[in-house]
Write a protein that holds these residues in place. Structure first.
Motif, PDB file in Angstrom:
ATOM      1  N   TYR A 122     -32.064  -0.092  13.002  1.00 35.01           N
ATOM      2  CA  TYR A 122     -30.668  -0.196  12.614  1.00 35.01           C
ATOM      3  C   TYR A 122     -29.877  -0.835  13.739  1.00 35.01           C
ATOM      4  O   TYR A 122     -30.142  -0.606  14.933  1.00 35.01           O
ATOM      5  N   GLN A 175     -23.926   3.040  13.083  1.00 36.84           N
ATOM      6  CA  GLN A 175     -24.990   2.050  12.980  1.00 36.84           C
ATOM      7  C   GLN A 175     -24.876   1.311  11.643  1.00 36.84           C
ATOM      8  O   GLN A 175     -24.377   1.854  10.649  1.00 36.84           O
ATOM      9  N   THR A 227     -27.010  -0.428   8.598  1.00 38.92           N
ATOM     10  CA  THR A 227     -28.345  -0.214   8.015  1.00 38.92           C
ATOM     11  C   THR A 227     -28.933  -1.467   7.387  1.00 38.92           C
ATOM     12  O   THR A 227     -30.134  -1.485   7.092  1.00 38.92           O
TER      13      THR A 227
END
Length: 790
Positions: free
Chosen positions: A71, A111, A113
């Protein structure tokens, strides 16, 4: 469901510090231990003191098309209320939250994805909030932040057209504008040089050049002559990154034509045009053609059409047909009959290549008014032509392809089309069509001499909507093949005089041929091989499609040969050669000194037999006597046939009396009555037969009247027995047929004999009125009436 509005009040203390960001040197799945952060807090002691709050994160810029296996790290959120004891929980919402972007609710690390594409979405707006994990209440007001996607060069420039077409006058000066091409790049024009496009020419030098920044193509060579070379194809390249190495590129082709000079302006033959089009016509559908005439020829007569004014200027377009120099009015936008039914345009026709030295002649353009009426109808498929004309040789085999037709649905749906032949125009099914591609082929052999033109109709039908169909006439011409032999124009029967001289013309022959060769008919005549030797006549070919029959000797004798049959061979000179043999009948006749026929057969019947006039008279007299004898014999025989059936008891012969009249059924109460058979006394002696001479030879025998309840079978048997034992019965065999149906039938008797029951005596005088066939019945029952009366 009831909702309650609420107001979220955000209280800030002081001004936030400037935002700092630093790129990550390494992407890992674990969060970094220490990162540079942004702190929002009060920095001025002069301001009022408010509840203190601050957020901390590291990075808010991401590169697109990230290719790592883990990620992609975005940044970190941190609240100064977070004491590290796990009592706070971080919540992320907004664009892509929970899908594209996830947050660690304990640490606040964010983060990405998935791979992000700046061309799909360049900016994501999210909101963050810290809440008490136990109570769920926010400890900080919700705050909004932005994640911006940084661009990389992943899109090549694309031209707005795959092929450009342009024209430029011949002998144009260097630097003359030709056309401008345009290419676009989907990358971010504000970030780097990814979207900076530079144009260059790959093919077309040294004739043309292109400006690197604008894409304008210009002439680069002086005195380009159209007569030497008319067409030029230029390949233009558009490259991003400012043309530097590593940039992406795209190309387009520009077709440039040198045009001739023009010294005549175009003129419309009429000032107003009117067309109709259905409202379902998709953009680009042609609805009409207009044409301005130009006195120039070739390229000098090229005309361009444009819409310069009118209320339908944005709804219609006009393009120039380069082949016919017509202006094609087309639909530019979808039409709506309910909104507007009539449009008016002003169309201008002009020469695109005007030489300045001819401008004194006047403006090289003309205008006309075009009125377009919109119809509220659906449009069927449209054929590529208004009519088709095909040709085929008459010796073509079955399933030979002649040609094809083409049609398409002009509606926006572009429904597929199937083809068929209207069998009302092709009753003999001579032709057929491929329903898919419109190919026409034969299904029977052709004969040009039987039918030269076949006019059929082809139907194009939308497969999805069979109600929408259109028709087009198809004219098929059968080309000639030499498959018929020439023959005489008429039946020739001529004569030759007995005193004819040799080489005397007695008949001129003409021939006809059902074929129609391209070079015309050329016939040759000759005697048949079997008659060429020893013939009394010759055939002279006149080389003009005629021939003459000439005598071959002096003098002919009709007593020796009265008729000659002369076979003549007629041939054509086409390929393959066809020939036939015709017979000319020539009779030998007696003629006067002028050659006029007097007699051909009369004397031939008299003199060859050697009979005199007296003998002929005797023969005719015998024939007359024989005819008189036959007539008298026929008259006597007819007189004898009128005598009664019985002259004497010695007249023994077979006699069959047939009663073949059909009864009238159950409802016929007048045709026949069983009472007539049961009461023979109803006969009348005064009634006589109508078919013979009335002469009574004997009185009928009186028979007792039968009982009404007597069965018909028993009654008939009784009458037969009485007639067999009757001494006064005729001395010849008599066959009487009684059609008895029998008893016990489910449908009962169908005979009219039982249709009427009689309770007493009846009058049978009406039997005499039924004609000769009922004479015996009339005499029989008339006699019974006489017995009863006596």
């Amino acid at each position: 469901m009831r909702t309650y509005p609420y107001i979220l009040l955000l209280f800030w203390v002081g001004q936030p510090y400037p935002t700092f960001s630093s790129p990550l040197s390494k992407r890992t799945s674990d969060f970094p231990a220490k990162r540079r952060a942004l702190e929002l807090s009060a920095n001025s002691r002069n301001e009022l003191s408010r509840s203190k709050r601050s957020w901390m994160w590291n990075q808010f810029f991401l590169l697109e098309e990230y290719t790592g296996s883990d990620y992609q790290y975005v940044g970190k959120l941190h609240s100064d209320q977070d004491r590290g004891d796990g009592s706070l929980k971080y919540i992320l919402s907004g664009d892509g939250a929970g899908d594209l972007f996830i947050i660690n609710e304990n640490t606040g690390d964010i983060q990405a994805t998935k791979r992000l594409d700046r061309e799909e979405k360049p900016v994501y707006i999210l909101r963050a909030q810290a809440v008490n994990r136990r109570t769920g209440r926010p400890v900080e007001p919700e705050s909004e932040f932005i994640i911006k996607i940084h661009d990389i060069n992943d899109n090549e420039p694309i031209f707005t057209k795959d092929v450009y077409t342009a024209t430029v006058p011949e002998m144009a000066d260097v630097g003359t504008f030709v056309v401008q091409v345009t290419a676009t790049d989907a990358d971010d024009p504000t970030y780097g040089n990814s979207a900076k496009v530079v144009y260059s020419i790959l093919q077309g030098q040294p004739y043309f050049s292109v400006e690197s920044e604008t894409g304008i193509i210009k002439t680069a060579l002086l005195n380009m002559d159209r007569e030497n070379r008319e067409q030029y194809q230029v390949v233009i390249q558009a490259k991003d990154m400012g043309g530097q190495m590593g940039g992406l590129s795209g190309t387009t082709t520009v077709n440039i034509t040198l045009t001739d000079v023009n010294d005549n302006p175009p003129r419309f033959p009429q000032s107003t045009y009117q067309f109709k089009t259905p409202e379902s016509s998709p953009p680009g559908t042609p609805i009409g053609r207009i044409k301005a005439s130009d006195a120039d020829v070739g390229e000098n007569a090229e005309i361009e059409y444009s819409i310069t004014d009118g209320e339908g200027q944005d709804m219609f377009d006009v393009i120039t047909d380069q082949e016919t120099q017509e202006g094609i009015i087309t639909v530019k936008k979808l039409l709506d009959f309910e909104k507007k039914k009539v449009y008016t345009l002003k169309v201008e026709a002009s020469n695109p290549h005007v030489e300045p030295r001819f401008l004194y002649l006047g403006p090289f353009k003309d205008s006309a008014t075009v009125r377009i009426v919109v119809d509220d109808v659906d449009e069927p498929p449209v054929f590529s032509k208004l009519a088709y004309i095909l040709q085929i040789r008459e010796d073509a085999q079955i399933n030979t392809t002649i040609g094809s037709v083409s049609a398409q649905d002009p509606d926006a749906a572009r429904n597929p089309v199937k083809y068929s032949v209207d069998r009302h125009t092709d009753m003999d099914r001579i032709f057929n069509i491929d329903s898919g591609n419109g190919s026409i082929f034969t299904s029977k052999l052709l004969d040009r001499e039987t039918l030269l033109w076949h006019n059929i109709t082809v139907i194009a039908t939308e497969i999805n909507n069979p109600k929408q169909s259109s028709r087009v006439p198809l004219y098929i011409k059968v080309l000639d093949v030499n498959d018929n032999a020439p023959e005489f124009a008429e039946f020739y029967e001529t004569f030759v005089c007995e005193k004819a001289k040799a080489d005397q013309l007695i008949q001129t022959l003409h021939a006809v041929d059902k074929d129609d060769p391209y070079s015309g008919h050329q016939f040759s005549f000759s005697l048949a091989p079997e008659a060429a030797s020893g013939s009394n006549f010759t055939v002279q070919d006149n080389k003009d499609n005629t021939a003459g029959i000439l005598t071959r000797k002096n003098g002919y004798n009709r007593h020796e040969m009265s008729t000659y049959l002369l076979p003549v061979v007629i041939s054509d000179n086409d390929y393959p050669v066809q020939s036939s043999t015709g017979t000319v009948t020539i009779r030998v006749c007696a003629c006067d000194h002028h050659g006029n026929m007097q007699s051909c057969h009369a004397e031939a019947l008299i003199h060859p037999t050697g009979l005199s006039t007296g003998a002929l008279v005797a023969i005719l007299l015998c024939i007359v006597i024989l005819l008189v004898t036959v007539v008298l014999f026929a008259a006597l025989r007819r007189q004898r046939k009128k005598e009664p059936l019985i002259i004497s008891k010695e007249d023994i012969r077979d006699n069959i009396v047939s009663y073949n009249d059909e009864g009238g059924g159950e409802e016929d109460t007048q045709a026949f009555d069983i009472g007539t058979l049961r009461n023979p006394e109803a006969m009348e002696d005064s009634k006589s037969r109508r078919d013979i001479v009335p002469e009574a030879l004997f009185l009928p025998r009186r028979t007792p009247t039968a009982r009404d309840n007597t069965d018909v079978r028993d009654f008939i048997n009784q009458r037969l027995k009485e007639n067999d034992t009757d001494p006064t019965a005729p001395p010849y065999d008599s066959l009487a047929t009684y059609a008895y149906e029998g008893t016990g039938s489910v449908a009962d008797s169908l005979s009219s004999l039982e249709s009427v029951t009689t309770d007493g005596d009846q009058d049978y005088d009406y039997l005499s009125d039924w004609g000769p066939r009922f004479k015996k019945l009339a005499d029989m029952y008339g006699g019974m009436d006489s017995d009863k009366d006596s």
